[in-house]
Design a protein around this motif. Structure first.
Motif, PDB file in Angstrom:
ATOM      1  N   ASP A   1       4.820   8.574  15.502  1.00  0.00           N
ATOM      2  CA  ASP A   1       4.848   7.178  15.069  1.00  0.00           C
ATOM      3  C   ASP A   1       4.225   7.074  13.673  1.00  0.00           C
ATOM      4  OD1 ASP A   1       5.346   4.471  15.194  1.00  0.00           O
ATOM      5  OD2 ASP A   1       3.966   4.070  16.833  1.00  0.00           O
ATOM      6  N   ILE A   2       3.499   6.037  13.433  1.00  0.00           N
ATOM      7  CA  ILE A   2       2.900   5.760  12.128  1.00  0.00           C
ATOM      8  C   ILE A   2       1.503   6.380  12.025  1.00  0.00           C
ATOM      9  CG2 ILE A   2       2.120   3.930  10.542  1.00  0.00           C
ATOM     10  CD1 ILE A   2       5.108   3.876  10.956  1.00  0.00           C
ATOM     11  N   THR A   3       1.258   7.063  10.911  1.00  0.00           N
ATOM     12  CA  THR A   3      -0.087   7.520  10.557  1.00  0.00           C
ATOM     13  C   THR A   3      -0.545   6.692   9.365  1.00  0.00           C
ATOM     14  OG1 THR A   3       0.270   9.782  11.333  1.00  0.00           O
ATOM     15  CG2 THR A   3      -1.453   9.465   9.671  1.00  0.00           C
ATOM     16  N   LEU A   4      -1.750   6.174   9.435  1.00  0.00           N
ATOM     17  CA  LEU A   4      -2.332   5.400   8.346  1.00  0.00           C
ATOM     18  C   LEU A   4      -3.155   6.319   7.474  1.00  0.00           C
ATOM     19  CD1 LEU A   4      -3.522   2.296  10.404  1.00  0.00           C
ATOM     20  CD2 LEU A   4      -1.356   2.597   9.181  1.00  0.00           C
ATOM     21  N   LEU A   5      -2.969   6.221   6.149  1.00  0.00           N
ATOM     22  CA  LEU A   5      -3.739   7.006   5.182  1.00  0.00           C
ATOM     23  C   LEU A   5      -4.442   5.998   4.287  1.00  0.00           C
ATOM     24  CD1 LEU A   5      -2.576  10.031   3.086  1.00  0.00           C
ATOM     25  CD2 LEU A   5      -3.760   8.123   2.035  1.00  0.00           C
ATOM     26  N   ALA A   6      -5.767   6.040   4.279  1.00  0.00           N
ATOM     27  CA  ALA A   6      -6.546   5.067   3.496  1.00  0.00           C
ATOM     28  C   ALA A   6      -7.644   5.772   2.700  1.00  0.00           C
ATOM     29  CB  ALA A   6      -7.167   4.033   4.424  1.00  0.00           C
ATOM     30  N   PRO A   7      -7.983   5.229   1.541  1.00  0.00           N
ATOM     31  CA  PRO A   7      -9.125   5.780   0.803  1.00  0.00           C
ATOM     32  C   PRO A   7     -10.398   5.437   1.568  1.00  0.00           C
ATOM     33  CG  PRO A   7      -8.376   3.749  -0.225  1.00  0.00           C
ATOM     34  CD  PRO A   7      -7.423   4.058   0.885  1.00  0.00           C
ATOM     35  N   CYS A   8     -11.352   6.356   1.576  1.00  0.00           N
ATOM     36  CA  CYS A   8     -12.595   6.080   2.288  1.00  0.00           C
ATOM     37  C   CYS A   8     -13.724   6.938   1.744  1.00  0.00           C
ATOM     38  CB  CYS A   8     -12.420   6.307   3.795  1.00  0.00           C
ATOM     39  SG  CYS A   8     -11.978   7.982   4.265  1.00  0.00           S
ATOM     40  N   GLU A   9     -14.922   6.667   2.213  1.00  0.00           N
ATOM     41  CA  GLU A   9     -16.123   7.445   1.846  1.00  0.00           C
ATOM     42  C   GLU A   9     -16.696   8.026   3.128  1.00  0.00           C
ATOM     43  OE1 GLU A   9     -18.687   5.834  -1.618  1.00  0.00           O
ATOM     44  OE2 GLU A   9     -18.035   4.080  -0.465  1.00  0.00           O
ATOM     45  N   HIS A  10     -17.339   9.162   2.979  1.00  0.00           N
ATOM     46  CA  HIS A  10     -17.961   9.791   4.143  1.00  0.00           C
ATOM     47  C   HIS A  10     -19.406  10.111   3.817  1.00  0.00           C
ATOM     48  CE1 HIS A  10     -18.731  12.892   7.212  1.00  0.00           C
ATOM     49  NE2 HIS A  10     -17.897  12.182   7.909  1.00  0.00           N
TER      50      HIS A  10
ATOM     51  N   ALA B   1     -18.068  -2.708  -1.594  1.00  0.00           N
ATOM     52  CA  ALA B   1     -16.607  -2.760  -1.539  1.00  0.00           C
ATOM     53  C   ALA B   1     -16.061  -1.415  -1.063  1.00  0.00           C
ATOM     54  CB  ALA B   1     -16.038  -3.106  -2.912  1.00  0.00           C
ATOM     55  N   ALA B   2     -14.813  -1.409  -0.701  1.00  0.00           N
ATOM     56  CA  ALA B   2     -14.166  -0.182  -0.232  1.00  0.00           C
ATOM     57  C   ALA B   2     -13.578   0.596  -1.414  1.00  0.00           C
ATOM     58  CB  ALA B   2     -13.059  -0.540   0.750  1.00  0.00           C
ATOM     59  N   PRO B   3     -13.455   1.904  -1.281  1.00  0.00           N
ATOM     60  CA  PRO B   3     -12.767   2.683  -2.320  1.00  0.00           C
ATOM     61  C   PRO B   3     -11.313   2.216  -2.433  1.00  0.00           C
ATOM     62  CG  PRO B   3     -13.798   4.125  -0.709  1.00  0.00           C
ATOM     63  CD  PRO B   3     -13.912   2.744  -0.185  1.00  0.00           C
ATOM     64  N   ARG B   4     -10.700   2.527  -3.554  1.00  0.00           N
ATOM     65  CA  ARG B   4      -9.315   2.128  -3.807  1.00  0.00           C
ATOM     66  C   ARG B   4      -8.454   3.369  -4.023  1.00  0.00           C
ATOM     67  NH1 ARG B   4      -9.273  -0.314  -8.840  1.00  0.00           N
ATOM     68  NH2 ARG B   4     -11.256   0.683  -9.256  1.00  0.00           N
ATOM     69  N   LEU B   5      -7.173   3.224  -3.730  1.00  0.00           N
ATOM     70  CA  LEU B   5      -6.211   4.298  -3.926  1.00  0.00           C
ATOM     71  C   LEU B   5      -5.359   3.957  -5.137  1.00  0.00           C
ATOM     72  CD1 LEU B   5      -5.397   6.916  -2.498  1.00  0.00           C
ATOM     73  CD2 LEU B   5      -3.714   5.612  -1.219  1.00  0.00           C
ATOM     74  N   GLN B   6      -5.271   4.886  -6.085  1.00  0.00           N
ATOM     75  CA  GLN B   6      -4.476   4.668  -7.286  1.00  0.00           C
ATOM     76  C   GLN B   6      -3.351   5.698  -7.330  1.00  0.00           C
ATOM     77  OE1 GLN B   6      -6.491   5.380 -11.012  1.00  0.00           O
ATOM     78  NE2 GLN B   6      -5.119   3.971 -12.071  1.00  0.00           N
ATOM     79  N   ALA B   7      -2.125   5.207  -7.508  1.00  0.00           N
ATOM     80  CA  ALA B   7      -0.971   6.106  -7.620  1.00  0.00           C
ATOM     81  C   ALA B   7      -0.925   6.695  -9.018  1.00  0.00           C
ATOM     82  CB  ALA B   7       0.316   5.345  -7.331  1.00  0.00           C
ATOM     83  N   GLY B   8      -0.648   7.990  -9.086  1.00  0.00           N
ATOM     84  CA  GLY B   8      -0.449   8.667 -10.362  1.00  0.00           C
ATOM     85  C   GLY B   8       1.029   8.943 -10.540  1.00  0.00           C
ATOM     86  N   GLU B   9       1.352  10.079 -11.106  1.00  0.00           N
ATOM     87  CA  GLU B   9       2.748  10.438 -11.324  1.00  0.00           C
ATOM     88  C   GLU B   9       3.440  10.755 -10.006  1.00  0.00           C
ATOM     89  OE1 GLU B   9       4.622  13.168 -14.604  1.00  0.00           O
ATOM     90  OE2 GLU B   9       4.174  14.385 -12.825  1.00  0.00           O
ATOM     91  N   ALA B  10       4.744  10.502  -9.974  1.00  0.00           N
ATOM     92  CA  ALA B  10       5.567  10.878  -8.829  1.00  0.00           C
ATOM     93  C   ALA B  10       6.734  11.719  -9.338  1.00  0.00           C
ATOM     94  CB  ALA B  10       6.082   9.641  -8.108  1.00  0.00           C
TER      95      ALA B  10
END
Length: 134
Positions: free
Chosen positions: A125-134, A51-60
């Motif tokens: 324009d739009i930049t995509l930011l995604a969680p990933c592994e390297h 599976a792919a890594p996930r992005l979790q929002a913390g405090e804002a």
């Protein structure tokens, strides 16, 4: 290694830029009201193999308030910042609009903030930011 991948949406075919940041803050200044916004994120390891890594929002946080950018219900004012927990959302990548007419997003890693252009120049324009592994 967990981190984030940045990609210009318009080109889409170029290789994403990997930033080793399992925890980071995305920050920007509102273009009209000039108020600073900050959102903390954590990249979570895949829940299952393959599976792919996930992005979790913390405090804002929002530095102050102004027209059209009222803090959400339940936000607490501390030292001039409204602190709150964003509503969870299932959608990644984050779609970040980067314009040549406004200040760039700041990417803050380990307390050090730098314009996102340090990692990936904007095409306006739009930049995509995604969680990933390297």
């Amino acid at each position: 290694m967990l981190g984030i991948c940045l990609l210009l949406a318009a080109t889409g075919t170029a290789a994403p830029v990997f930033v080793p940041a399992p925890r980071f803050t995305l920050a920007w200044t509102h273009s009209i009201e000039k108020q600073r916004w900050e959102e903390d994120y954590t990249v979570l390891a895949p829940a299952t193999p393959g599976a792919a890594p996930r992005l979790q929002a913390g405090e804002a946080r929002i530095r102050g308030s102004a027209a059209g950018m009222e803090p959400p219900e339940g936000a607490a004012l501390r030292d001039g910042w409204y602190h709150y927990q964003p509503t969870p959302w299932p959608t990644t990548p984050l779609r970040l609009t980067r314009s040549g007419y406004t200040a760039d997003f700041d990417l803050c890693i380990d307390g050090r903030c730098e314009p996102m252009a340090r990692y990936l120049p904007s095409d306006g324009d739009i930049t995509l930011l995604a969680p990933c592994e390297h």
